[in-house]
Design an enzyme around this catalytic site. Structure first.
Site, mmCIF file in Angstrom:
data_model
loop_
_atom_site.group_PDB
_atom_site.id
_atom_site.type_symbol
_atom_site.label_atom_id
_atom_site.label_comp_id
_atom_site.label_asym_id
_atom_site.label_seq_id
_atom_site.Cartn_x
_atom_site.Cartn_y
_atom_site.Cartn_z
ATOM 1 N N ASP A 53 0.837 -1.208 0.000
ATOM 2 C CA ASP A 53 0.000 0.000 0.000
ATOM 3 C C ASP A 53 0.870 1.256 0.000
ATOM 4 O O ASP A 53 0.355 2.380 -0.059
ATOM 5 C CB ASP A 53 -0.996 -0.011 1.170
ATOM 6 C CG ASP A 53 -0.339 0.017 2.530
ATOM 7 O OD1 ASP A 53 0.910 -0.060 2.600
ATOM 8 O OD2 ASP A 53 -1.063 0.116 3.541
ATOM 9 N N ASP A 92 -1.284 -6.338 -0.641
ATOM 10 C CA ASP A 92 -1.420 -5.672 0.664
ATOM 11 C C ASP A 92 -2.864 -5.215 0.863
ATOM 12 O O ASP A 92 -3.409 -4.488 0.011
ATOM 13 C CB ASP A 92 -0.490 -4.441 0.653
ATOM 14 C CG ASP A 92 0.098 -4.140 2.010
ATOM 15 O OD1 ASP A 92 -0.192 -4.874 2.972
ATOM 16 O OD2 ASP A 92 0.871 -3.173 2.094
ATOM 17 N N LYS A 121 -1.354 -9.512 2.747
ATOM 18 C CA LYS A 121 -0.680 -9.039 3.961
ATOM 19 C C LYS A 121 -1.606 -8.058 4.671
ATOM 20 O O LYS A 121 -2.325 -7.298 4.007
ATOM 21 C CB LYS A 121 0.635 -8.348 3.616
ATOM 22 C CG LYS A 121 1.360 -7.748 4.825
ATOM 23 C CD LYS A 121 2.757 -7.270 4.491
ATOM 24 C CE LYS A 121 2.824 -5.896 3.914
ATOM 25 N NZ LYS A 121 2.282 -4.830 4.778
ATOM 26 N N GLU A 123 -1.747 -5.466 8.428
ATOM 27 C CA GLU A 123 -0.968 -4.889 9.529
ATOM 28 C C GLU A 123 -1.639 -5.132 10.880
ATOM 29 O O GLU A 123 -2.870 -5.109 10.967
ATOM 30 C CB GLU A 123 -0.815 -3.375 9.310
ATOM 31 C CG GLU A 123 -0.017 -3.021 8.064
ATOM 32 C CD GLU A 123 0.180 -1.522 7.907
ATOM 33 O OE1 GLU A 123 -0.209 -0.745 8.803
ATOM 34 O OE2 GLU A 123 0.742 -1.129 6.866
ATOM 35 N N GLU A 190 8.746 -4.150 10.752
ATOM 36 C CA GLU A 190 9.130 -2.842 10.205
ATOM 37 C C GLU A 190 9.616 -1.899 11.307
ATOM 38 O O GLU A 190 8.924 -1.681 12.311
ATOM 39 C CB GLU A 190 7.942 -2.212 9.455
ATOM 40 C CG GLU A 190 8.287 -0.834 8.888
ATOM 41 C CD GLU A 190 7.322 -0.329 7.823
ATOM 42 O OE1 GLU A 190 6.427 -1.069 7.390
ATOM 43 O OE2 GLU A 190 7.485 0.836 7.416
HETATM 44 O O1 KIV Z 1 3.357 -1.337 1.695
HETATM 45 C C1 KIV Z 1 4.551 -1.674 1.730
HETATM 46 O O2 KIV Z 1 5.339 -1.402 0.810
HETATM 47 C C2 KIV Z 1 5.012 -2.404 2.906
HETATM 48 C C3 KIV Z 1 6.479 -2.612 3.047
HETATM 49 C C4 KIV Z 1 7.119 -1.365 3.523
HETATM 50 C C5 KIV Z 1 6.778 -3.775 3.914
HETATM 51 O O3 KIV Z 1 4.224 -2.772 3.712
#
Ligand code: KIV
Length: 300
Positions: A53, A92, A121, A123, A190
């Site tokens: 994202d 993401d 993914k 968070e 991160e």
């Molecule tokens: O969105 C993204 O690029 C990420 C990375 C920084 C791990 O989550």
């Protein structure tokens, strides 16, 4: 660049990624947001492509990641997937795509899979376990992400290193353990101190992939635009640049502009031509038309 990519190399799957834990060869993940970017990182041999994202910041020009929607993420995941990479494509889930309800969460994860992602993914740690379980229940592999979670930028008070106190470090370890227990196949760490990343990596049975988390992770991830120096205005401490594409791009476009303005572009070799007799006939035709036009305009 070849039009169609070789299909004889087996694509990487989630079990291949999990098997790399403790193998001694760190995983490599790089972000990509479109087909040419995906071809570059895949031809470089990365293991995972994250359609992050960060799209919001590095491609769409926003100041944080909160502005991209599931529509944006599906659109860019599909563009990456069209490159048919060998690497595992991870889509993401953006802010508000897994915060409202579990049915909505699963539908949004499915949109990224239908767009071409092999995993998603999200968070957050223990707070997000229900979402993780619901997505896994729909047979979609989930990558976790703890430490600095940019979708929480307002709650965290900015993009800051996390886990600097004992309590905060323990919370990160507990979050990572809970995500792994719930079934996440890998976890992004991160912006955490290296000692915290090491403890997480030594504790969880799945690969950790660090960004700003030091070397004691099972893999590393960087954002495409940071790695290639495609953006000049943001340079976090943890980024190592392997190119200066922004500077090279400005230089290339400046040289093009100078050539156009000086009449050096296009050259004869960069131009389509017709045979001389056609050129002559075209010139004759133009002359005849000029004469006709002269005959039509009679001064009164
Ligand atoms: O969105 C993204 O690029 C990420 C990375 C920084 C791990 O989550």
């Amino acid at each position: 660049m070849a039009e169609s990519r070789p299909t004889d190399v087996a694509a990487l799957g989630v079990p291949d990624v999990v098997a790399r834990k403790g193998s001694g060869t760190p995983l490599v993940m790089v972000t990509a947001y479109d087909a040419p970017g995906a071809r570059i990182v895949d031809d470089a041999g990365v293991d995972l492509i994250l359609v992050g994202d960060t799209l919001a910041m590095v491609v769409l020009g926003y100041d944080d990641t909160l502005h991209v929607t599931i529509d944006d993420m599906a659109h860019h995941t599909a563009a990456v997937a069209r490159a048919k990479p060998r690497a595992l494509v991870v889509g993401d889930l953006p802010w508000m795509s897994y915060h409202v309800g579990l049915a909505d969460t699963v539908q949004n994860a499915a949109r990224l899979v239908r767009a071409g992602a092999g995993a998603v993914k999200l968070e957050g740690g223990r707070k997000r376990l229900d979402a993780v379980r619901a997505i896994l229940d729909a047979e979609i592999p989930v990558m976790g992400h703890v430490g600095l979670t940019p979708q929480s930028v307002h709650a965290l008070g900015g993009f800051r290193v996390q886990g600097k106190t004992i309590d905060a470090a323990r919370a990160i370890v507990d979050d990572a353990v809970a995500l792994a227990d719930a079934g996440c196949f890998a976890i992004v760490l991160e912006c955490v101190p290296d000692a915290v990343a090491r403890l997480v990596t030594d504790t969880v049975p799945v690969p950790t992939i660090g960004i700003g988390a030091g070397r004691h992770c099972d893999g590393q991830v960087l954002v495409f635009h940071d790695l290639l120096g495609l953006q000049d205005w943001l340079r976090p401490k943890f980024v190592r640049r392997y190119g200066e594409f922004y500077t090279e791009g400005v230089d290339a476009v400046s040289r093009f502009a100078a050539d156009v303005r000086a009449g050096r572009f296009p050259s004869s070799e960069e131009t389509y031509h017709v045979a001389d007799d056609v050129t002559a006939a075209l010139a004759d035709g133009a002359r005849a038309a000029e004469l006709d036009e002269g005959a039509d305009t009679v001064d009164v």
